[in-house]
Design an enzyme around this catalytic site. Structure first.
Site, mmCIF file in Angstrom:
data_model
loop_
_atom_site.group_PDB
_atom_site.id
_atom_site.type_symbol
_atom_site.label_atom_id
_atom_site.label_comp_id
_atom_site.label_asym_id
_atom_site.label_seq_id
_atom_site.Cartn_x
_atom_site.Cartn_y
_atom_site.Cartn_z
ATOM 1 N N HIS A 1 16.152 9.975 -24.285
ATOM 2 C CA HIS A 1 15.344 8.887 -23.736
ATOM 3 C C HIS A 1 14.329 9.413 -22.721
ATOM 4 O O HIS A 1 13.319 8.759 -22.432
ATOM 5 C CB HIS A 1 16.261 7.857 -23.066
ATOM 6 C CG HIS A 1 15.583 6.561 -22.738
ATOM 7 N ND1 HIS A 1 15.408 5.559 -23.665
ATOM 8 C CD2 HIS A 1 15.020 6.109 -21.580
ATOM 9 C CE1 HIS A 1 14.784 4.535 -23.101
ATOM 10 N NE2 HIS A 1 14.529 4.844 -21.840
ATOM 11 N N HIS B 1 6.229 -1.394 -23.083
ATOM 12 C CA HIS B 1 6.633 -1.950 -21.796
ATOM 13 C C HIS B 1 6.028 -3.328 -21.608
ATOM 14 O O HIS B 1 4.996 -3.643 -22.188
ATOM 15 C CB HIS B 1 6.184 -1.040 -20.649
ATOM 16 C CG HIS B 1 7.041 0.173 -20.497
ATOM 17 N ND1 HIS B 1 6.675 1.253 -19.725
ATOM 18 C CD2 HIS B 1 8.260 0.482 -21.016
ATOM 19 C CE1 HIS B 1 7.626 2.180 -19.767
ATOM 20 N NE2 HIS B 1 8.586 1.739 -20.550
ATOM 21 N N LYS C 1 12.967 -4.395 -27.663
ATOM 22 C CA LYS C 1 13.341 -5.175 -26.491
ATOM 23 C C LYS C 1 12.370 -6.324 -26.248
ATOM 24 O O LYS C 1 12.756 -7.394 -25.767
ATOM 25 C CB LYS C 1 13.372 -4.264 -25.257
ATOM 26 C CG LYS C 1 14.625 -3.426 -25.131
ATOM 27 C CD LYS C 1 14.641 -2.725 -23.784
ATOM 28 C CE LYS C 1 15.946 -1.945 -23.595
ATOM 29 N NZ LYS C 1 15.990 -1.293 -22.264
ATOM 30 N N TYR D 1 -4.765 -7.921 -24.719
ATOM 31 C CA TYR D 1 -5.671 -8.898 -25.287
ATOM 32 C C TYR D 1 -6.640 -8.313 -26.299
ATOM 33 O O TYR D 1 -6.737 -8.775 -27.431
ATOM 34 C CB TYR D 1 -6.442 -9.606 -24.163
ATOM 35 C CG TYR D 1 -5.546 -10.550 -23.394
ATOM 36 C CD1 TYR D 1 -5.242 -11.807 -23.907
ATOM 37 C CD2 TYR D 1 -4.977 -10.166 -22.191
ATOM 38 C CE1 TYR D 1 -4.395 -12.667 -23.218
ATOM 39 C CE2 TYR D 1 -4.126 -11.013 -21.492
ATOM 40 C CZ TYR D 1 -3.838 -12.264 -22.012
ATOM 41 O OH TYR D 1 -2.992 -13.110 -21.343
ATOM 42 N N ARG E 1 10.404 9.539 -23.117
ATOM 43 C CA ARG E 1 9.529 8.424 -22.743
ATOM 44 C C ARG E 1 8.972 8.630 -21.337
ATOM 45 O O ARG E 1 7.782 8.400 -21.081
ATOM 46 C CB ARG E 1 10.294 7.105 -22.844
ATOM 47 C CG ARG E 1 10.654 6.740 -24.273
ATOM 48 C CD ARG E 1 11.598 5.541 -24.364
ATOM 49 N NE ARG E 1 11.083 4.328 -23.745
ATOM 50 C CZ ARG E 1 10.176 3.520 -24.277
ATOM 51 N NH1 ARG E 1 9.641 3.829 -25.470
ATOM 52 N NH2 ARG E 1 9.784 2.421 -23.651
ATOM 53 N N ARG F 1 12.068 4.649 -28.376
ATOM 54 C CA ARG F 1 13.467 4.705 -27.968
ATOM 55 C C ARG F 1 14.295 5.323 -29.095
ATOM 56 O O ARG F 1 13.977 5.170 -30.277
ATOM 57 C CB ARG F 1 13.973 3.308 -27.631
ATOM 58 C CG ARG F 1 13.273 2.685 -26.417
ATOM 59 C CD ARG F 1 13.766 1.271 -26.147
ATOM 60 N NE ARG F 1 13.097 0.705 -24.973
ATOM 61 C CZ ARG F 1 11.963 0.012 -25.010
ATOM 62 N NH1 ARG F 1 11.353 -0.185 -26.184
ATOM 63 N NH2 ARG F 1 11.417 -0.460 -23.896
#
Length: 421
Positions: A344, A371, A282, A381, A347, A252
């Protein structure tokens, strides 16, 4: 009680003397000054004074010079002072406070009030929000009305400023800037530095932001053309490096704008990476960007230009902060991409092209974009394996995007020639 006739007839003596009007008001007649060098007779001063007691002490309040202050005006001033005394307030102290307030009001600019507001409020904010807020003020507001006394700013001035933001297709930004300006005006009112909130008045006149996707190119050929068009135009070296880094990493804009040198790890090793701290993300956790060799080269070229700063891309107006969010938007606007591609948008371009080329890596690509979708959660994981794959994908993206592009070092050399011409 005195009359105008008595006051006019009062002649100076060797020493000052008083003519009483009653209730503490008197006229003090001063001795006539000596003749000036021009030989003219100088007139004696006649000064209004109000004698009163406060806190068990006798005090004197100057009310002005006669005839600048008439007899009736002096009496009105005396009554105003007596009213303060009845409220338990010292007229002399009130006079000093008023003078101080007037002096502050006379020199209090919007920027001064805004920085005071920011200093009071920002300690309770998330650091990323504080950065975005100050960047918007420094980029869009201070250059226009920052030096104007806050009391002199009108609703039409505020609306004109916000219209400029709307004109570049950023109605949502205009809305947030108006909210910040309104909070600053309220702060000015509360602190005795302002009287009205013109930013509140203009709210109904603004364009209602439409929730639409930010424009972005969708093919690798278009993405390469965007880079070429931006980099063919004259711009500051660090601006071009910042834009290319955003394109390569798909972070970003705010995350790149506040990038600090301390966040980059292993730049001289085989696994260089950029650790963006949770405070600026975020998702509220650190984000790792596996740097392609081309991104490392950008940082190597940026270091001689900004290595003394804490920030990789310091703000031109305020070197102690990172660049404003409008910097890269301006580059794209000047290159002719209004409504077609925004910073932006890199992205979306990154996600679209990589997901088409590597559909099996959807979850990993989501992780690369920080995200929080289902795919990203599932892919989170086995971090060691996916860190390796992320590095491969970022390298593949860099190779695709920069195919045929001017090498970064040659780009800076060309910019230096353009600026010297």
């Amino acid at each position: 009680m005195l009359t105008d006739k008595q006051i006019k007839a009062a002649a100076p003596k060797d020493k000052p003397y008083r003519l009483a009007d009653g209730q503490g008001l008197h006229l003090q007649v001063m001795p006539a000054p000596k003749k000036g060098e021009n030989g003219r007779e100088a007139k004696a001063s006649k000064l209004w004074r109000y004698r009163y007691e406060f806190g068990g002490k006798e005090k004197m309040l100057a009310l002005g010079k006669y005839p600048d202050v008439s007899l009736s005006q002096a009496r009105a001033a005396r009554e105003a002072a007596r009213a303060l005394l009845r409220q338990g307030r010292d007229p002399s102290a009130e006079r000093m406070l008023q003078k101080a307030s007037d002096a502050v009001a006379a020199v209090t600019t919007f920027e001064a009030v805004a920085r005071d507001w920011f200093a009071v409020r920002s300690p309770t904010w998330v650091p990323k929000h504080a950065v975005i807020c100050m960047n918007s003020l420094e980029g869009d507001v201070f250059p226009v009305i920052g030096r104007i006394p806050v009391r002199d700013i009108t609703a039409p001035m505020v609306l004109a400023l916000l219209r400029k933001i709307e004109a570049r297709g950023a109605a949502d930004v205009a809305k947030r800037v108006r909210q910040r300006m309104s909070a600053i005006f309220v702060h000015a009112i509360a602190s005795g530095q302002g009287d009205t909130d013109p930013a509140a008045v203009v709210a109904p006149a603004l364009v209602t932001p439409q929730k639409t996707r930010r424009p972005a190119v969708a093919t690798i050929e278009e993405a390469r053309q965007v880079l070429r068009d931006v980099e063919e135009r004259s711009a500051k070296p660090l601006s071009l490096l910042a834009h290319r880094l955003v394109a390569l990493t798909a972070v970003r804009v705010g995350e790149a704008g506040q990038a600090e040198w301390s966040e980059f790890e292993g730049l001289n090793g085989a696994e260089p990476r950029w650790r963006i701290p949770a405070a600026r993300m975020k998702m509220r956790r650190d984000h790792l960007v596996m740097l392609a060799p081309q991104a490392v080269e950008l940082l190597r070229l940026a270091h001689p230009l900004s290595g003394r700063s804490r920030f990789v891309f310091p703000n031109a107006r305020r070197p102690s902060a990172g660049f404003a969010n409008t910097l890269l938007a301006d580059l794209l606007l000047r290159a002719g991409y209004e409504g077609r591609h925004v910073p932006h948008g890199w992205r979306a371009t990154f996600s679209t092209i990589l997901n088409e080329r590597f559909p099996q890596d959807r979850g990993v690509i989501d992780l690369m974009l920080a995200h929080e979708g289902k795919g990203a959660i599932e892919a989170a994981y086995n971090r060691a394996t996916h860190d390796m794959r992320k590095r491969e994908l970022w390298a593949a993206w860099a190779n695709m995007l920069l195919e045929g592009a001017t090498p970064a070092e040659a780009l800076l050399s060309r910019v230096a020639v353009q600026q010297a011409a």
